[in-house]
Structures are given as structure tokens and as C-alpha cells.
Design a protein around this motif. Structure first.
Motif, PDB file in Angstrom:
ATOM      1  N   GLY A  54       0.657  -1.205   0.039  1.00  0.00           N
ATOM      2  CA  GLY A  54      -0.101   0.124   0.047  1.00  0.00           C
ATOM      3  C   GLY A  54       0.819   1.285  -0.039  1.00  0.00           C
ATOM      4  O   GLY A  54       0.120   2.301  -0.012  1.00  0.00           O
ATOM      5  N   GLY A  55       2.247   1.428   0.089  1.00  0.00           N
ATOM      6  CA  GLY A  55       2.826   2.546   0.060  1.00  0.00           C
ATOM      7  C   GLY A  55       4.491   2.238   0.422  1.00  0.00           C
ATOM      8  O   GLY A  55       5.068   1.196  -0.117  1.00  0.00           O
ATOM      9  N   ALA A  56       4.716   3.003   1.318  1.00  0.00           N
ATOM     10  CA  ALA A  56       6.580   2.871   1.563  1.00  0.00           C
ATOM     11  C   ALA A  56       6.669   3.238   2.958  1.00  0.00           C
ATOM     12  O   ALA A  56       5.847   4.184   3.504  1.00  0.00           O
ATOM     13  CB  ALA A  56       7.169   3.581   0.442  1.00  0.00           C
ATOM     14  N   MET A  57       7.849   3.135   3.426  1.00  0.00           N
ATOM     15  CA  MET A  57       8.408   3.364   4.760  1.00  0.00           C
ATOM     16  C   MET A  57      10.082   3.962   4.686  1.00  0.00           C
ATOM     17  O   MET A  57      10.506   3.454   3.592  1.00  0.00           O
ATOM     18  CB  MET A  57       8.373   2.289   5.810  1.00  0.00           C
ATOM     19  N   PRO A  58      10.434   4.610   5.520  1.00  0.00           N
ATOM     20  CA  PRO A  58      11.673   4.844   5.666  1.00  0.00           C
ATOM     21  C   PRO A  58      12.637   3.578   5.664  1.00  0.00           C
ATOM     22  O   PRO A  58      12.327   2.418   6.117  1.00  0.00           O
ATOM     23  CB  PRO A  58      11.942   5.791   6.584  1.00  0.00           C
ATOM     24  N   VAL A  59      13.999   3.745   4.887  1.00  0.00           N
ATOM     25  CA  VAL A  59      14.697   2.480   4.883  1.00  0.00           C
ATOM     26  C   VAL A  59      15.636   2.848   6.050  1.00  0.00           C
ATOM     27  O   VAL A  59      16.451   3.728   5.928  1.00  0.00           O
ATOM     28  CB  VAL A  59      15.285   2.625   3.309  1.00  0.00           C
ATOM     29  N   SER A  60      16.321   1.804   6.472  1.00  0.00           N
ATOM     30  CA  SER A  60      17.160   1.869   7.383  1.00  0.00           C
ATOM     31  C   SER A  60      18.564   1.129   6.848  1.00  0.00           C
ATOM     32  O   SER A  60      18.228   0.060   6.108  1.00  0.00           O
ATOM     33  CB  SER A  60      17.056   0.985   8.790  1.00  0.00           C
ATOM     34  N   PRO A  61      19.445   1.518   6.835  1.00  0.00           N
ATOM     35  CA  PRO A  61      20.699   1.239   6.027  1.00  0.00           C
ATOM     36  C   PRO A  61      21.350  -0.078   6.595  1.00  0.00           C
ATOM     37  O   PRO A  61      20.896  -0.316   7.829  1.00  0.00           O
ATOM     38  CB  PRO A  61      22.004   2.169   6.272  1.00  0.00           C
ATOM     39  N   ASP A  62      21.660  -0.952   5.713  1.00  0.00           N
ATOM     40  CA  ASP A  62      22.398  -2.184   6.556  1.00  0.00           C
ATOM     41  C   ASP A  62      23.373  -1.966   7.558  1.00  0.00           C
ATOM     42  O   ASP A  62      24.321  -1.059   7.495  1.00  0.00           O
ATOM     43  CB  ASP A  62      23.005  -3.289   5.256  1.00  0.00           C
ATOM     44  N   LEU A  63      23.221  -2.784   8.509  1.00  0.00           N
ATOM     45  CA  LEU A  63      24.218  -2.438   9.725  1.00  0.00           C
ATOM     46  C   LEU A  63      25.417  -3.308   9.413  1.00  0.00           C
ATOM     47  O   LEU A  63      25.352  -4.655   9.050  1.00  0.00           O
ATOM     48  CB  LEU A  63      23.523  -3.167  11.114  1.00  0.00           C
TER      49      LEU A  63
END
Length: 250
Positions: A54-63
Motif C-alpha cells: 500500500g505504500g512505503a516506509m523509510p529505509v534503515s541502512p544495512d548494519l
């Protein structure tokens, strides 16, 4: 409206609201939902956001792995660790989560204070080798990325403890999506420790703010307080302060 203009506006919405709902954006832009979904797919491929239903969220960079993280923001982590250690009172039981930031708490614990430290992380326990504190190390399957025990055995051992303070580590914090991490089982263990503890405090370096990792842990309002770098701008902290008034700057 040009594609680049739409994508810029979509990123603005993501920063402001913490999520993008394709249907709502399509209505606001007077465009088809298929057009917005195509934009979101392209932006996800560019690493600008994370596509969800249904949409999008912020992305957390690979740790990076545990060894690599030791050198990241080390001076800031030391300040956060010292601030957390200052909250501890004599004869309390504290539970230290795994991670390089919580390791700084172990390094700053007063040597003249009677206390018990519980942890599911062998690296945290090793930090206390020469400290007079009583140390309880819970077992389980070792999740090597974070160097913590997870699974049923870890859950059962933690259930026998009632810590006064739990110092939680996460990979991302967001006012809408809360505190999160990258592994499903690790997130479950963190929630379980929090349920067993009287208070939970989370240590956050600046790069973890306004991001969301795949596995939710707790909401911002569900923890007793946040410990953050003193140099963080007040306007960036405001959405978090609105949810949790106990923010300690270090």
C-alpha cells in the motif's frame, strides 16, 4: 508534474509522516495510483525508501557486523554509556542488551557500587571480567551478527529475572514506527526483556533517528526514556519528545 518533482514531494511526505500511502498520494497529486506505485518501485530500487503493501516506509541502512561497529561514533557512544551508568543505583539489577553502545555502559559502571548485571551477550559479560559486579549470563542460540543469545532457551532464562533497569539497543528509531531492529528473533527477545524489567531506557546515536528497520521492538512511548547525543537539534527531537518526555542528552 515531472517525475523528479513527484519523487521529491514523496520524500518530503516520507520525512514528515514517516510513511507514504500510495492511494492518498495519488489523490493529492490527481494522478493514478499505478503512477505513484511505479514511482515508489523506482525509488525503492534506488535505495531511497522501502516498499510495503500500500505504500512505503523509510529505509534503515544495512548494519555492519559487530566488529566493524566497534569503531563507529565511539566518542558519542562513550558519552551515552556514561549517562546511562549514572542512572544506576546501588544493589539494583540491570540488564544490558548486546551492542557496542551498551558495552560503554559496562565500561562506565562504578567499581565501588554493589550491583548485579544480567545480559544475554557474551561480549558484554566479557567487558565485566575484572569488575566486582555480580554477572548473570543467559544462554541460548548465539545470533552472531549482534553477539546475543536468542530463541526459546534465552527466553526461558530471562523469564526468571526481574531487572530494575533494561538498557535497550536498537538499529532504528522513528516517531511513527517506533524502535526497531533487523532480526525477528532478536526483536522478540528485546521485547521479552522489556516486559520482565521495571524500566526500559534506550540509547540512540544520531544516525539511528528517523529510520525504520524491518522488525518492531517497542513504541517510543513504551520506554521509560531515551538517551541521546547532546548535539542533536531540538527540532529533530521534538516528535520524540512529544511521545516521551524523558530524554537525557549526553
Amino acid at each position: 508534474m515531472l517525475t523528479t518533482q513527484r519523487k521529491t514531494l514523496i520524500l518530503d511526505i516520507l520525512r514528515r509522516d514517516g510513511q507514504v500511502i500510495a492511494k492518498r498520494v495519488a489523490e493529492d497529486f490527481s494522478l493514478s495510483e499505478d503512477t505513484i506505485r511505479r514511482d515508489l518501485r523506482e525509488m525503492a530500487a534506488e535505495g531511497l525508501l522501502k516498499r510495503v503493501h500500500g505504500g512505503a516506509m523509510p529505509v534503515s541502512p544495512d548494519l555492519p557486523d559487530f566488529t566493524a561497529r566497534r569503531s563507529v561514533s565511539s566518542e558519542v557512544k562513550a558519552r551515552l554509556g556514561a549517562a546511562a551508568a549514572a542512572m544506576i543505583k546501588p544493589r539494583q539489577m540491570i540488564f544490558l542488551d548486546g551492542g557496542t553502545t551498551t558495552a560503554e555502559i559496562a565500561r562506565h559502571l562504578p567499581r565501588d557500587m554493589a550491583l548485579t548485571v544480567a545480559t544475554h551477550s557474551p561480549t558484554i559479560a566479557a567487558e565485566l571480567e575484572h569488575h566486582p559486579a555480580e554477572v548473570i549470563l543467559t544462554g541460548g542460540r548465539l545470533y552472531k551478527h549482534s553477539m546475543v543469545a536468542v530463541g526459546a532457551a534465552a527466553m526461558a532464562a530471562i523469564s526468571q529475572l526481574r531487572p530494575d533497569l533494561f538498557f535497550l539497543g536498537v538499529t532504528a528509531a522513528h516517531p511513527v514506527h517506533g524502535l526497531s531492529t533487523g532480526d525477528f528473533e532478536e526483536a522478540a527477545i528485546k521485547r521479552h526483556i522489556a516486559r520482565c524489567s521495571a524500566e526500559t531506557h534506550v540509547l540512540l546515536t544520531e544516525e539511528k533517528f528517523d529510520l525504520a528497520s524491518p522488525c518492531p521492538v517497542l513504541g517510543i512511548a513504551e520506554v521509560a526514556g531515551l538517551i541521546v547525543p547532546a548535539e542533536m537539534p531540538a527540532e529533530r527531537l521534538k516528535p520524540y519528545r512529544d511521545l516521551n518526555g524523558t530524554i537525557t542528552a549526553a
